[in-house]
Scaffold this active site. Structure first.
Site, PDB file in Angstrom:
ATOM      1  N   GLU A   1     -79.896  21.037  47.950  1.00 43.63           N
ATOM      2  CA  GLU A   1     -79.760  22.394  48.508  1.00 43.63           C
ATOM      3  C   GLU A   1     -79.371  22.321  49.981  1.00 43.63           C
ATOM      4  O   GLU A   1     -78.529  23.090  50.444  1.00 43.63           O
ATOM      5  CB  GLU A   1     -81.059  23.191  48.342  1.00 43.63           C
ATOM      6  CG  GLU A   1     -81.465  23.450  46.907  1.00 43.63           C
ATOM      7  CD  GLU A   1     -80.346  23.989  46.029  1.00 43.63           C
ATOM      8  OE1 GLU A   1     -79.560  24.827  46.497  1.00 43.63           O
ATOM      9  OE2 GLU A   1     -80.243  23.558  44.863  1.00 43.63           O
TER      10      GLU A   1
ATOM     11  N   TRP B   1     -75.877  21.766  49.999  1.00 44.93           N
ATOM     12  CA  TRP B   1     -75.096  22.985  49.727  1.00 44.93           C
ATOM     13  C   TRP B   1     -74.812  23.707  51.040  1.00 44.93           C
ATOM     14  O   TRP B   1     -73.729  24.240  51.269  1.00 44.93           O
ATOM     15  CB  TRP B   1     -75.840  23.937  48.771  1.00 44.93           C
ATOM     16  CG  TRP B   1     -75.403  23.763  47.345  1.00 44.93           C
ATOM     17  CD1 TRP B   1     -76.117  23.174  46.353  1.00 44.93           C
ATOM     18  CD2 TRP B   1     -74.156  24.185  46.752  1.00 44.93           C
ATOM     19  NE1 TRP B   1     -75.393  23.192  45.174  1.00 44.93           N
ATOM     20  CE2 TRP B   1     -74.188  23.803  45.394  1.00 44.93           C
ATOM     21  CE3 TRP B   1     -73.021  24.835  47.228  1.00 44.93           C
ATOM     22  CZ2 TRP B   1     -73.137  24.062  44.514  1.00 44.93           C
ATOM     23  CZ3 TRP B   1     -71.964  25.090  46.355  1.00 44.93           C
ATOM     24  CH2 TRP B   1     -72.030  24.701  45.019  1.00 44.93           C
TER      25      TRP B   1
ATOM     26  N   TRP C   1     -60.950  46.248  42.166  1.00 47.13           N
ATOM     27  CA  TRP C   1     -62.278  46.757  42.543  1.00 47.13           C
ATOM     28  C   TRP C   1     -62.338  48.264  42.362  1.00 47.13           C
ATOM     29  O   TRP C   1     -61.319  48.953  42.453  1.00 47.13           O
ATOM     30  CB  TRP C   1     -62.583  46.419  44.012  1.00 47.13           C
ATOM     31  CG  TRP C   1     -62.565  44.960  44.327  1.00 47.13           C
ATOM     32  CD1 TRP C   1     -61.656  44.288  45.107  1.00 47.13           C
ATOM     33  CD2 TRP C   1     -63.490  43.967  43.866  1.00 47.13           C
ATOM     34  NE1 TRP C   1     -61.967  42.947  45.155  1.00 47.13           N
ATOM     35  CE2 TRP C   1     -63.074  42.718  44.409  1.00 47.13           C
ATOM     36  CE3 TRP C   1     -64.625  43.990  43.049  1.00 47.13           C
ATOM     37  CZ2 TRP C   1     -63.764  41.526  44.165  1.00 47.13           C
ATOM     38  CZ3 TRP C   1     -65.304  42.798  42.812  1.00 47.13           C
ATOM     39  CH2 TRP C   1     -64.864  41.598  43.355  1.00 47.13           C
TER      40      TRP C   1
ATOM     41  N   ASN D   1     -83.527  33.052  46.169  1.00 46.18           N
ATOM     42  CA  ASN D   1     -82.166  32.631  45.811  1.00 46.18           C
ATOM     43  C   ASN D   1     -81.745  33.090  44.411  1.00 46.18           C
ATOM     44  O   ASN D   1     -80.630  33.579  44.208  1.00 46.18           O
ATOM     45  CB  ASN D   1     -82.039  31.114  45.918  1.00 46.18           C
ATOM     46  CG  ASN D   1     -80.637  30.647  45.571  1.00 46.18           C
ATOM     47  OD1 ASN D   1     -79.666  31.040  46.208  1.00 46.18           O
ATOM     48  ND2 ASN D   1     -80.521  29.853  44.522  1.00 46.18           N
TER      49      ASN D   1
ATOM     50  N   TRP E   1     -66.987  42.028  46.664  1.00 48.56           N
ATOM     51  CA  TRP E   1     -68.040  41.146  47.177  1.00 48.56           C
ATOM     52  C   TRP E   1     -68.196  41.280  48.681  1.00 48.56           C
ATOM     53  O   TRP E   1     -69.284  41.050  49.226  1.00 48.56           O
ATOM     54  CB  TRP E   1     -67.783  39.678  46.787  1.00 48.56           C
ATOM     55  CG  TRP E   1     -66.507  39.071  47.305  1.00 48.56           C
ATOM     56  CD1 TRP E   1     -65.319  38.956  46.662  1.00 48.56           C
ATOM     57  CD2 TRP E   1     -66.296  38.466  48.593  1.00 48.56           C
ATOM     58  NE1 TRP E   1     -64.377  38.330  47.461  1.00 48.56           N
ATOM     59  CE2 TRP E   1     -64.953  38.014  48.647  1.00 48.56           C
ATOM     60  CE3 TRP E   1     -67.101  38.264  49.711  1.00 48.56           C
ATOM     61  CZ2 TRP E   1     -64.409  37.382  49.775  1.00 48.56           C
ATOM     62  CZ3 TRP E   1     -66.566  37.628  50.837  1.00 48.56           C
ATOM     63  CH2 TRP E   1     -65.231  37.204  50.847  1.00 48.56           C
TER      64      TRP E   1
ATOM     65  N   TRP F   1     -71.417  34.387  48.342  1.00 52.34           N
ATOM     66  CA  TRP F   1     -70.849  35.609  47.743  1.00 52.34           C
ATOM     67  C   TRP F   1     -69.570  35.270  46.976  1.00 52.34           C
ATOM     68  O   TRP F   1     -69.338  35.762  45.876  1.00 52.34           O
ATOM     69  CB  TRP F   1     -70.605  36.687  48.815  1.00 52.34           C
ATOM     70  CG  TRP F   1     -71.833  37.525  49.008  1.00 52.34           C
ATOM     71  CD1 TRP F   1     -72.798  37.342  49.952  1.00 52.34           C
ATOM     72  CD2 TRP F   1     -72.264  38.630  48.199  1.00 52.34           C
ATOM     73  NE1 TRP F   1     -73.805  38.266  49.778  1.00 52.34           N
ATOM     74  CE2 TRP F   1     -73.496  39.070  48.717  1.00 52.34           C
ATOM     75  CE3 TRP F   1     -71.735  39.289  47.098  1.00 52.34           C
ATOM     76  CZ2 TRP F   1     -74.206  40.146  48.168  1.00 52.34           C
ATOM     77  CZ3 TRP F   1     -72.427  40.357  46.545  1.00 52.34           C
ATOM     78  CH2 TRP F   1     -73.647  40.776  47.080  1.00 52.34           C
TER      79      TRP F   1
HETATM   80  P1  FAD Z   1     -84.941  26.273  49.786  1.00 56.96           P
HETATM   81  O1  FAD Z   1     -84.801  26.356  48.326  1.00 56.96           O
HETATM   82  O2  FAD Z   1     -86.208  25.763  50.331  1.00 56.96           O
HETATM   83  O3  FAD Z   1     -83.718  25.376  50.295  1.00 56.96           O
HETATM   84  C1  FAD Z   1     -83.751  24.644  51.527  1.00 56.96           C
HETATM   85  C2  FAD Z   1     -82.557  25.010  52.363  1.00 56.96           C
HETATM   86  O4  FAD Z   1     -81.360  24.645  51.690  1.00 56.96           O
HETATM   87  C3  FAD Z   1     -82.427  26.487  52.648  1.00 56.96           C
HETATM   88  O5  FAD Z   1     -83.238  26.887  53.721  1.00 56.96           O
HETATM   89  C4  FAD Z   1     -80.937  26.607  52.948  1.00 56.96           C
HETATM   90  O6  FAD Z   1     -80.649  26.222  54.275  1.00 56.96           O
HETATM   91  C5  FAD Z   1     -80.332  25.572  52.018  1.00 56.96           C
HETATM   92  N1  FAD Z   1     -79.867  26.232  50.789  1.00 56.96           N
HETATM   93  C6  FAD Z   1     -80.573  26.469  49.667  1.00 56.96           C
HETATM   94  N2  FAD Z   1     -79.793  27.062  48.736  1.00 56.96           N
HETATM   95  C7  FAD Z   1     -78.570  27.195  49.304  1.00 56.96           C
HETATM   96  C8  FAD Z   1     -77.332  27.731  48.857  1.00 56.96           C
HETATM   97  N3  FAD Z   1     -77.166  28.251  47.631  1.00 56.96           N
HETATM   98  N4  FAD Z   1     -76.286  27.720  49.716  1.00 56.96           N
HETATM   99  C9  FAD Z   1     -76.401  27.214  50.955  1.00 56.96           C
HETATM  100  N5  FAD Z   1     -77.547  26.689  51.420  1.00 56.96           N
HETATM  101  C10 FAD Z   1     -78.612  26.674  50.606  1.00 56.96           C
HETATM  102  N6  FAD Z   1     -78.608  31.150  52.624  1.00 56.96           N
HETATM  103  C11 FAD Z   1     -78.646  31.263  53.953  1.00 56.96           C
HETATM  104  O7  FAD Z   1     -79.249  30.415  54.627  1.00 56.96           O
HETATM  105  N7  FAD Z   1     -78.056  32.324  54.592  1.00 56.96           N
HETATM  106  C12 FAD Z   1     -77.389  33.299  53.913  1.00 56.96           C
HETATM  107  O8  FAD Z   1     -76.831  34.215  54.541  1.00 56.96           O
HETATM  108  C13 FAD Z   1     -77.348  33.206  52.499  1.00 56.96           C
HETATM  109  N8  FAD Z   1     -76.743  34.168  51.747  1.00 56.96           N
HETATM  110  C14 FAD Z   1     -76.711  34.049  50.366  1.00 56.96           C
HETATM  111  C15 FAD Z   1     -76.037  35.012  49.620  1.00 56.96           C
HETATM  112  C16 FAD Z   1     -75.992  34.908  48.227  1.00 56.96           C
HETATM  113  C17 FAD Z   1     -75.255  35.948  47.427  1.00 56.96           C
HETATM  114  C18 FAD Z   1     -76.626  33.829  47.582  1.00 56.96           C
HETATM  115  C19 FAD Z   1     -76.580  33.692  46.082  1.00 56.96           C
HETATM  116  C20 FAD Z   1     -77.279  32.856  48.318  1.00 56.96           C
HETATM  117  C21 FAD Z   1     -77.318  32.940  49.715  1.00 56.96           C
HETATM  118  N9  FAD Z   1     -77.966  31.967  50.493  1.00 56.96           N
HETATM  119  C22 FAD Z   1     -77.990  32.079  51.870  1.00 56.96           C
HETATM  120  C23 FAD Z   1     -78.490  30.728  49.881  1.00 56.96           C
HETATM  121  C24 FAD Z   1     -79.972  30.743  49.476  1.00 56.96           C
HETATM  122  O9  FAD Z   1     -80.272  31.891  48.742  1.00 56.96           O
HETATM  123  C25 FAD Z   1     -80.932  30.628  50.663  1.00 56.96           C
HETATM  124  O10 FAD Z   1     -80.549  29.573  51.508  1.00 56.96           O
HETATM  125  C26 FAD Z   1     -82.358  30.344  50.171  1.00 56.96           C
HETATM  126  O11 FAD Z   1     -82.795  31.373  49.323  1.00 56.96           O
HETATM  127  C27 FAD Z   1     -83.268  30.226  51.361  1.00 56.96           C
HETATM  128  O12 FAD Z   1     -84.608  30.071  50.970  1.00 56.96           O
HETATM  129  P2  FAD Z   1     -85.388  28.716  51.272  1.00 56.96           P
HETATM  130  O13 FAD Z   1     -85.220  28.327  52.693  1.00 56.96           O
HETATM  131  O14 FAD Z   1     -86.768  28.905  50.767  1.00 56.96           O
HETATM  132  O15 FAD Z   1     -84.572  27.703  50.373  1.00 56.96           O
END
Ligand code: FAD
Length: 487
Positions: free
Chosen positions: A285, A288, A316, A351, A369, A392
């Site tokens: 993650e 990612w 759209w 997420n 989107w 997105w």
């Molecule tokens: P954890 O599961 O603990 O993951 C650890 C870290 O990994 C996160 O803090 C984040 O930095 C990174 N990470 C995890 N999943 C993703 C992912 N899919 N993409 C990129 N990085 C990821 N994340 C953001 O930080 N900022 C946003 O603006 C953002 N917008 C999103 C919009 C959509 C439509 C979706 C589907 C996802 C988005 N995410 C975004 C990704 C993800 O949802 C969040 O990073 C995550 O929910 C953060 O919670 P956590 O720190 O507990 O994640």
């Protein structure tokens, strides 16, 4: 290569904080602290904050508290933070004139406008005889580092991850300095309150403090909590929004209160009883996040344009009222409404639910989107120019390595699978709190007596679905089929 700042000059160094509001693992800070010269830490509120427009409202709330925490932390080093606002180069020129500073250091940012601004600023300062050096620190590896065998950038995640794994351990984090030499005179600073970053009329952030403590110390504590607890089970439980299974580090990462290297290395050497899957999944993650920056760096128009131009002609159906119902969590689909209300209440959404709500906006409502991205950007405390846009586009099918368009989430089945007891819905959609588990994700199918027993009148206490999902799915597939082929 680590750049250094000359140690011969006696004039001060400006240490420019941006999205790196921390003392730990901060290479620009380290360079300033070890130069032997007086250090003046500054933060500039730029009109275009991260280059993709001003920060959203929720992140401004976070910024206020984060800067307050940084001011306190700098105080423990006998230093202080000078706040200014305006065009960055103009502010820097003024500060240089006021303080006699001969050098400036910062950590690099990777959003397109940020890169353009920094390049111009560095050149202008150097042309004027000011030392200007920048350092890495926002990512595990800078986005220009990983290249395919053919020398190009990665377009899919799995080879990116493999390249990442093969590129060696990310750099080890460095410790915060114990002191920072002070200048003989401090420049004047704006007050944080004068920036009015906190909402007042109305104060929509009243519930944020129940969930969040901005600042570096809280970020480190959250990392410790996660490593001591939720990481064990992360691989499976991370998909269940009612479980405290993820790290909640995203808003801290978004403003750089903790470095990704500090997080990465905290997952090394964990006890054997923690299944390796959990650590790998968590690291994936974090990578990612890197991949999102990789995309933004190599395709700077990611926020406004489809990565895959096949989607440019997507038909759209803009609809202000449906968009508003989605934003307010009034769609009649409980998992969607719970997610949108969690976002409004806490400035964050799980997420799995981000994916469901985004799919619903794009594929059930056929709303662009970009409208969803803009709403998330304004309401998320972790709004990130790379992660938000890339995700997105991932949901929309237009992004790099995106989810195929025909993968249309059924909001009822997703709710039943990932919130089987309805605990998440009951928390954020309290009007459904007493509804039987069998109907918690499909109240519109509940018999009258069940609804009555739970104190719900559909259309009065909770909306009927704003769209029929099965019909919406057919329309979405037809809209997609109207696009010309990839060729
Ligand atoms: P954890 O599961 O603990 O993951 C650890 C870290 O990994 C996160 O803090 C984040 O930095 C990174 N990470 C995890 N999943 C993703 C992912 N899919 N993409 C990129 N990085 C990821 N994340 C953001 O930080 N900022 C946003 O603006 C953002 N917008 C999103 C919009 C959509 C439509 C979706 C589907 C996802 C988005 N995410 C975004 C990704 C993800 O949802 C969040 O990073 C995550 O929910 C953060 O919670 P956590 O720190 O507990 O994640």
């Amino acid at each position: 290569m680590i750049m250094t700042i000359s140690k011969t000059g006696a004039n001060p160094i400006l240490l420019w904080f941006r999205k790196d509001l921390r003392l730990d693992d901060n290479h620009a800070l380290q360079a300033a602290a070890t130069s032997g010269r007086p250090v003046i830490p500054i933060y500039i509120r730029e009109p275009e904050e991260d280059g993709s427009g001003p920060l959203g409202g929720a992140q401004e709330w976070w910024l206020h508290h984060s800067l307050a925490a940084l001011q306190l932390a700098l105080g423990t080093l006998n230093s202080r933070l000078t706040l200014r606002q305006g065009d960055a180069l103009a502010v820097l020129d003024k500060l240089i004139a006021e303080t006699g500073a001969g050098a400036i250091v910062w950590n690099r940012r990777y959003d397109p406008a940020g890169i353009a601004a920094d390049t111009q600023i560095k050149k202008a300062l150097r042309d004027n005889g000011i030392e200007a050096e920048s350092f890495a620190g926002q990512l595990l590896h800078e986005p220009m580092r990983l290249r395919t065998g053919g020398g190009s950038h990665y377009k899919t995640y799995t080879p990116f991850w493999r390249a990442f794994e093969q590129s060696g351990e990310p750099p080890f984090p460095i410790e915060a300095p114990e002191t920072l030499p002070a200048p003989s005179h401090w420049p004047k600073s704006d007050t944080l309150d004068a920036w009015s970053l906190l909402p007042t009329k109305p104060n929509w952030a009243t519930a944020f403090p129940q969930m969040w403590t901005p600042g570096e110390a809280a970020a480190q504590e959250k990392l410790r909590d996660f490593i001591d607890g939720a990481v064990d089970g992360y691989a499976v439980e991370r998909d269940f929004p009612d479980k405290p299974a993820t790290s909640l580090l995203s808003p801290h990462l978004a403003l750089g209160e903790i470095s990704p290297a500090r997080i990465w290395h905290a997952t090394r050497g964990l006890p054997d009883n923690i299944a390796k899957d959990n650590v790998v999944r968590f690291r994936k993650e974090l990578v990612w996040r890197e991949f999102c920056y990789h995309q933004l760096f190599h395709f700077p128009k990611l926020r406004t344009e489809n990565w895959n131009d096949r989607y440019d002609g997507f038909p759209w159906l803009p609809d202000a009222e449906l968009l508003r119902r989605w934003q307010r969590g009034q769609t009649g689909y409980p998992i969607v409404d719970a997610g949108m209300r969690q976002l409004w209440r806490h400035g964050w959404m799980h997420n799995r639910v981000r994916m469901i709500t985004a799919s619903f906006l794009i594929k059930d409502l056929l709303i662009d989107w970009r409208d969803g991205e803009a709403w998330f950007r304004d309401t998320l405390v972790d709004a990130d120019p790379a992660a938000n846009t890339a995700n997105w586009q991932w949901v929309a099918g237009s992004g790099a390595d995106a989810s195929p368009f025909f993968r249309i989430f059924n909001p009822v089945l997703q709710g039943e699978k990932f919130d089987p007891d309805g605990g998440y819905v009951r928390t954020f959609v309290p009007e459904l709190a007493d509804l039987d588990r069998k109907y918690i994700h499909r109240p519109f199918e509940a018999p009258d007596d069940v609804l009555k027993g739970a104190g719900i009148e559909l259309g009065k206490h909770y909306p009927r679905p704003i769209i029929d999902h099965a019909m919406a799915r057919r329309c979405a597939l037809a809209a997609h089929a109207s696009l010309k082929d990839d060729g």
